[in-house]
Scaffold this motif. Structure first.
Motif, PDB file in Angstrom:
ATOM      1  N   CYS A 154       0.816  -1.221   0.000  1.00 24.97           N
ATOM      2  CA  CYS A 154       0.000   0.000   0.000  1.00 24.97           C
ATOM      3  C   CYS A 154       0.852   1.275   0.000  1.00 24.97           C
ATOM      4  N   HIS A 155       1.935   1.257   0.781  1.00 29.49           N
ATOM      5  CA  HIS A 155       2.710   2.493   0.938  1.00 29.49           C
ATOM      6  C   HIS A 155       3.820   2.626  -0.108  1.00 29.49           C
ATOM      7  N   GLY A 156       3.923   1.636  -1.011  1.00 29.00           N
ATOM      8  CA  GLY A 156       4.861   1.757  -2.121  1.00 29.00           C
ATOM      9  C   GLY A 156       6.262   1.289  -1.770  1.00 29.00           C
ATOM     10  N   PRO A 157       7.024   0.854  -2.784  1.00 27.65           N
ATOM     11  CA  PRO A 157       8.374   0.319  -2.548  1.00 27.65           C
ATOM     12  C   PRO A 157       9.336   1.328  -1.925  1.00 27.65           C
ATOM     13  N   GLN A 158       9.129   2.615  -2.176  1.00 26.63           N
ATOM     14  CA  GLN A 158      10.007   3.631  -1.564  1.00 26.63           C
ATOM     15  C   GLN A 158       9.264   4.412  -0.478  1.00 26.63           C
ATOM     16  N   GLY A 159       8.137   3.861  -0.002  1.00 23.59           N
ATOM     17  CA  GLY A 159       7.357   4.585   1.006  1.00 23.59           C
ATOM     18  C   GLY A 159       6.708   5.837   0.453  1.00 23.59           C
ATOM     19  N   GLU A 160       6.470   5.829  -0.867  1.00 21.62           N
ATOM     20  CA  GLU A 160       5.956   7.053  -1.507  1.00 21.62           C
ATOM     21  C   GLU A 160       4.430   7.173  -1.415  1.00 21.62           C
ATOM     22  N   GLY A 161       3.750   6.126  -0.975  1.00 21.59           N
ATOM     23  CA  GLY A 161       2.294   6.191  -0.869  1.00 21.59           C
ATOM     24  C   GLY A 161       1.627   6.098  -2.226  1.00 21.59           C
ATOM     25  N   ASN A 162       0.344   6.434  -2.238  1.00 18.55           N
ATOM     26  CA  ASN A 162      -0.439   6.305  -3.461  1.00 18.55           C
ATOM     27  C   ASN A 162      -1.527   7.372  -3.449  1.00 18.55           C
ATOM     28  N   ALA A 163      -1.305   8.424  -4.248  1.00 14.85           N
ATOM     29  CA  ALA A 163      -2.223   9.573  -4.220  1.00 14.85           C
ATOM     30  C   ALA A 163      -3.623   9.185  -4.676  1.00 14.85           C
ATOM     31  N   VAL A 177      -5.449   6.574  -4.295  1.00 15.86           N
ATOM     32  CA  VAL A 177      -6.316   5.948  -3.299  1.00 15.86           C
ATOM     33  C   VAL A 177      -6.122   6.533  -1.898  1.00 15.86           C
ATOM     34  N   GLY A 178      -5.263   7.566  -1.788  1.00 17.63           N
ATOM     35  CA  GLY A 178      -5.124   8.246  -0.493  1.00 17.63           C
ATOM     36  C   GLY A 178      -4.272   7.522   0.523  1.00 17.63           C
ATOM     37  N   PHE A 179      -3.337   6.681   0.087  1.00 17.34           N
ATOM     38  CA  PHE A 179      -2.419   6.038   1.026  1.00 17.34           C
ATOM     39  C   PHE A 179      -1.235   6.977   1.250  1.00 17.34           C
ATOM     40  N   PRO A 180      -0.909   7.281   2.512  1.00 18.53           N
ATOM     41  CA  PRO A 180       0.082   8.329   2.763  1.00 18.53           C
ATOM     42  C   PRO A 180       1.513   7.944   2.411  1.00 18.53           C
ATOM     43  N   ARG A 181       2.250   8.974   2.027  1.00 19.39           N
ATOM     44  CA  ARG A 181       3.695   8.855   1.923  1.00 19.39           C
ATOM     45  C   ARG A 181       4.259   8.683   3.326  1.00 19.39           C
ATOM     46  N   LEU A 182       5.136   7.739   3.516  1.00 15.27           N
ATOM     47  CA  LEU A 182       5.784   7.533   4.817  1.00 15.27           C
ATOM     48  C   LEU A 182       7.257   7.935   4.774  1.00 15.27           C
ATOM     49  N   ALA A 183       7.843   7.927   3.583  1.00 15.46           N
ATOM     50  CA  ALA A 183       9.273   8.212   3.439  1.00 15.46           C
ATOM     51  C   ALA A 183       9.615   9.577   4.009  1.00 15.46           C
ATOM     52  N   GLY A 184      10.580   9.594   4.904  1.00 16.17           N
ATOM     53  CA  GLY A 184      11.080  10.854   5.434  1.00 16.17           C
ATOM     54  C   GLY A 184      10.251  11.433   6.575  1.00 16.17           C
ATOM     55  N   LEU A 185       9.152  10.781   6.973  1.00 18.55           N
ATOM     56  CA  LEU A 185       8.406  11.280   8.136  1.00 18.55           C
ATOM     57  C   LEU A 185       9.235  10.965   9.389  1.00 18.55           C
ATOM     58  N   PRO A 186       9.096  11.795  10.434  1.00 21.92           N
ATOM     59  CA  PRO A 186       9.913  11.578  11.637  1.00 21.92           C
ATOM     60  C   PRO A 186       9.599  10.229  12.290  1.00 21.92           C
ATOM     61  N   ALA A 187      10.643   9.534  12.750  1.00 28.55           N
ATOM     62  CA  ALA A 187      10.455   8.194  13.335  1.00 28.55           C
ATOM     63  C   ALA A 187       9.507   8.229  14.534  1.00 28.55           C
ATOM     64  N   ASP A 188       9.661   9.231  15.394  1.00 27.25           N
ATOM     65  CA  ASP A 188       8.794   9.290  16.582  1.00 27.25           C
ATOM     66  C   ASP A 188       7.337   9.524  16.190  1.00 27.25           C
ATOM     67  N   TYR A 189       7.143  10.323  15.155  1.00 32.14           N
ATOM     68  CA  TYR A 189       5.776  10.547  14.663  1.00 32.14           C
ATOM     69  C   TYR A 189       5.197   9.242  14.124  1.00 32.14           C
ATOM     70  N   LEU A 190       5.966   8.520  13.326  1.00 34.52           N
ATOM     71  CA  LEU A 190       5.480   7.259  12.748  1.00 34.52           C
ATOM     72  C   LEU A 190       5.143   6.255  13.850  1.00 34.52           C
ATOM     73  N   SER A 191       6.015   6.118  14.837  1.00 32.08           N
ATOM     74  CA  SER A 191       5.731   5.116  15.866  1.00 32.08           C
ATOM     75  C   SER A 191       4.519   5.543  16.698  1.00 32.08           C
ATOM     76  N   HIS A 192       4.359   6.849  16.908  1.00 32.16           N
ATOM     77  CA  HIS A 192       3.152   7.302  17.614  1.00 32.16           C
ATOM     78  C   HIS A 192       1.892   6.909  16.841  1.00 32.16           C
ATOM     79  N   GLN A 221       2.826  15.695   0.904  1.00 28.58           N
ATOM     80  CA  GLN A 221       1.880  14.622   1.273  1.00 28.58           C
ATOM     81  C   GLN A 221       0.700  14.693   0.288  1.00 28.58           C
ATOM     82  N   HIS A 222       0.024  13.570   0.100  1.00 28.17           N
ATOM     83  CA  HIS A 222      -1.061  13.543  -0.883  1.00 28.17           C
ATOM     84  C   HIS A 222      -2.288  14.308  -0.371  1.00 28.17           C
ATOM     85  N   ALA A 223      -2.882  15.126  -1.236  1.00 27.63           N
ATOM     86  CA  ALA A 223      -4.057  15.918  -0.853  1.00 27.63           C
ATOM     87  C   ALA A 223      -5.202  15.010  -0.419  1.00 27.63           C
TER      88      ALA A 223
END
Ligand code: HEM
Ligand code: HEM
Length: 184
Positions: free
Chosen positions: A19-28, A30-45, A137-139
């Protein structure tokens, strides 16, 4: 982390890349978020929030429930290490007639909405640990999150900062601001 992202964890969490893509780029589309480069603490939260139900999403919850604390730490560190989108560095002050840019940089104090960038950082690039970047991030995904705060299916933000903002945005601002950050 990379192994979970690409193969799952063998305990019920499937590969995130489906869902989040091979590079964590997401999918605009269908609205799946980009994860690449988001802060680690934010992601784990976020992953803990899907587990404990303060962020409700039927697609993510089963996978989050299948992740151990260690898995969460590893997969979050992995996505944080991937390169995010190219972010703008030049700064040009907003003009009031540019509704989205003005909202991002100055807010809309008649309606008690602080500038988004006050928390999300200059150019919406994010501020370490707590405030996710919005730039790139995807609109479609951002619109879904603002709606989730409005209807209470996302209530995980530490000080209730986002819920009031989401509720006070006009429909016009809502559409313009998500498009603005997506194309920064
Ligand atoms: C959201 C991680 C697998 C669909 C998210 C978010 C994180 C995440 C951290 C929140 C992003 C943010 O707040 O900016 C992961 C990890 C996975 C995984 C680590 C693998 C273990 C999947 C799969 C799917 C999926 C397989 C599709 C079946 C979604 C969707 C959202 C989301 C639709 C947005 C949900 C919402 O509106 O709250 N994911 N994900 N994810 N993910 Fe995943
Ligand atoms: C998260 C939009 C203003 C604090 C988010 C997200 C969006 C968003 C779409 C979800 C990102 C994701 O899931 O990856 C906006 C817009 C704003 C605005 C359009 C202006 C109109 C603010 C302000 C604050 C703030 C002024 C601080 C007072 C936060 C926090 C989170 C967040 C703490 C993460 C919550 C969590 O941990 O789940 N914002 N935001 N935002 N925002 Fe804002």
């Amino acid at each position: 982390g990379q192994a979970i992202s690409q193969q799952g964890n063998g305990q019920g969490a499937v590969a995130c890349l489906s869902c989040h893509g091979p590079q964590g780029e997401g999918n605009a589309a269908v609205g799946f978020p980009r994860l690449a480069g988001l802060p680690a603490d934010y992601l784990s939260h976020q992953l803990r929030s899907y587990r404990d139900g303060t962020r409700q999403n039927p697609m993510m919850q089963p996978f989050a429930l299948a992740l151990s604390d260690e898995d969460i730490q590893a997969v979050s560190a992995y996505y944080a290490s991937l390169e995010g989108p190219n972010l703008p560095t030049a700064y040009q002050a907003a003009a009031p007639e540019n509704t989205a840019e003005w909202l991002a940089e100055r807010g809309d104090w008649e309606n008690t909405i602080p500038a988004c960038n006050q928390c999300h950082g200059p150019n919406g690039q994010g501020v370490r640990d707590i405030f996710p970047p919005l730039a790139g991030q995807h609109a479609s995904y951002m619109a879904a999150q603002l709606n989730a705060w409005r209807n209470g299916t996302r209530s995980n933000d530490p000080n209730g900062l986002m819920q009031g903002i989401a509720e006070r945005l006009s429909e016009e601002q809502f559409g313009l601001i998500t498009a603005y950050y997506a194309t920064l």
